[in-house]
Design an enzyme around this catalytic site. Structure first.
Site, PDB file in Angstrom:
ATOM      1  N   LYS A 170      33.160  20.820  38.415  1.00 29.51           N
ATOM      2  CA  LYS A 170      33.647  20.443  39.730  1.00 29.51           C
ATOM      3  C   LYS A 170      33.663  21.655  40.660  1.00 29.51           C
ATOM      4  O   LYS A 170      33.755  21.548  41.862  1.00 29.51           O
ATOM      5  CB  LYS A 170      35.088  19.900  39.609  1.00 29.51           C
ATOM      6  CG  LYS A 170      35.226  18.763  38.626  1.00 29.51           C
ATOM      7  CD  LYS A 170      36.712  18.490  38.323  1.00 29.51           C
ATOM      8  CE  LYS A 170      36.855  17.627  37.122  1.00 29.51           C
ATOM      9  NZ  LYS A 170      38.270  17.559  36.663  1.00 29.51           N
ATOM     10  N   GLY A 171      33.593  22.840  40.042  1.00 29.49           N
ATOM     11  CA  GLY A 171      33.865  24.081  40.769  1.00 29.49           C
ATOM     12  C   GLY A 171      33.006  24.357  41.983  1.00 29.49           C
ATOM     13  O   GLY A 171      33.437  25.035  42.910  1.00 29.49           O
ATOM     14  N   GLU A 186      26.201  26.767  41.585  1.00 27.53           N
ATOM     15  CA  GLU A 186      27.359  27.047  40.723  1.00 27.53           C
ATOM     16  C   GLU A 186      28.430  27.806  41.497  1.00 27.53           C
ATOM     17  O   GLU A 186      28.138  28.490  42.479  1.00 27.53           O
ATOM     18  CB  GLU A 186      26.910  27.906  39.531  1.00 27.53           C
ATOM     19  CG  GLU A 186      26.699  27.117  38.244  1.00 27.53           C
ATOM     20  CD  GLU A 186      27.996  26.780  37.499  1.00 27.53           C
ATOM     21  OE1 GLU A 186      29.056  26.604  38.133  1.00 27.53           O
ATOM     22  OE2 GLU A 186      27.928  26.708  36.263  1.00 27.53           O
ATOM     23  N   ASP A 226      29.438  34.154  34.877  1.00 26.68           N
ATOM     24  CA  ASP A 226      30.323  35.079  34.186  1.00 26.68           C
ATOM     25  C   ASP A 226      29.546  35.661  32.991  1.00 26.68           C
ATOM     26  O   ASP A 226      28.773  36.593  33.146  1.00 26.68           O
ATOM     27  CB  ASP A 226      31.568  34.277  33.787  1.00 26.68           C
ATOM     28  CG  ASP A 226      32.671  35.082  33.150  1.00 26.68           C
ATOM     29  OD1 ASP A 226      32.789  36.263  33.448  1.00 26.68           O
ATOM     30  OD2 ASP A 226      33.435  34.516  32.345  1.00 26.68           O
ATOM     31  N   LYS A 248      30.187  37.694  38.331  1.00 26.00           N
ATOM     32  CA  LYS A 248      30.922  38.734  37.590  1.00 26.00           C
ATOM     33  C   LYS A 248      29.911  39.449  36.708  1.00 26.00           C
ATOM     34  O   LYS A 248      29.853  39.222  35.501  1.00 26.00           O
ATOM     35  CB  LYS A 248      31.986  38.085  36.699  1.00 26.00           C
ATOM     36  CG  LYS A 248      33.228  37.610  37.397  1.00 26.00           C
ATOM     37  CD  LYS A 248      34.232  37.123  36.348  1.00 26.00           C
ATOM     38  CE  LYS A 248      35.456  36.503  36.948  1.00 26.00           C
ATOM     39  NZ  LYS A 248      36.312  35.849  35.927  1.00 26.00           N
TER      40      LYS A 248
END
Ligand code: XMP
Ligand code: MG
Length: 181
Positions: free
Chosen positions: A45-46, A101, A105, A133
């Site tokens: 959902k991000g 997205e 990470d 990141k």
């Protein structure tokens, strides 16, 4: 019940900064995919807020799809590395895929999504990500379009959650460690 006032220890990116960045990235995408059978895939959902900002500035002919890719269990703040893909019932063969997205990470989610789309016969599979990141990467993979590189801190807001909360904060902020269980 409102969120605590000190839920973030630091605001990293304002709504305005994110919107401007989405405009910039959309310009590049418009140029790069002029003649391609493009499908833009929002990962739930991000990515929804960033995706909406981007799409308002994409002017090329494209399709929009949504998938769910989850690698977390419950209220942890690190990936399990095992990605479950669902809701991917759309045409992939012969299409250029651009995944949208929220954050990259370890890179494991993107890596596995890419494998999946390749196995289904896509022409190409690239990623446009709001946050990177970089120092956390465990697999050698890089998004084609990156909004902002950030340090290794757990961030919430603008779609990003901690244990499903805080997605609706209108900025990206570092979660105050006292709220991490
Ligand atoms: P990997 O490690 O597979 O992770 O590249 C990508 C997914 O991990 C989640 N993620 C975060 N979610 N704040 C979040 O809310 C963070 O700081 C964070 N770091 C990683 C996210 O779901 C992403 O899709
Ligand atoms: Mg995610």
């Amino acid at each position: 019940m409102n969120y605590p006032e000190d839920i973030v220890s630091e605001i990293l990116l304002s709504e305005e900064e994110i919107r401007k960045k989405a405009e910039e990235l959309a310009l590049k995408i418009n140029e790069d995919y002029q003649n391609a059978p493009l499908t833009i895939v929002c990962t739930l959902k991000g990515a929804i807020f960033f995706f909406a900002d981007l799409m308002k500035n994409i002017h090329i002919d494209c399709r929009i799809e949504f998938i769910k890719a989850s690698s977390y269990i419950g209220n942890t703040t690190s990936t399990t590395g095992n990605v479950t893909i669902s809701n991917s019932n759309f045409e992939i063969r012969g299409r250029d895929i651009l995944l949208i997205e929220d954050i990259i990470d370890t890179g494991l989610t993107y890596y596995q999504l890419k494998q999946y789309f390749k196995a289904q016969g896509c022409l190409s599979c690239e990623m446009c990500v709001l946050l990177d990141k970089k120092e956390r990467r465990e697999v050698p993979i890089q998004a084609k379009y990156v909004g902002f590189e950030i340090e290794n801190k757990f961030v919430i807001g603008y779609g990003l959650d901690y244990n499903e909360a805080y997605r609706n904060l209108p900025y990206v902020g570092v979660i105050n460690p006292k709220y991490i269980k």
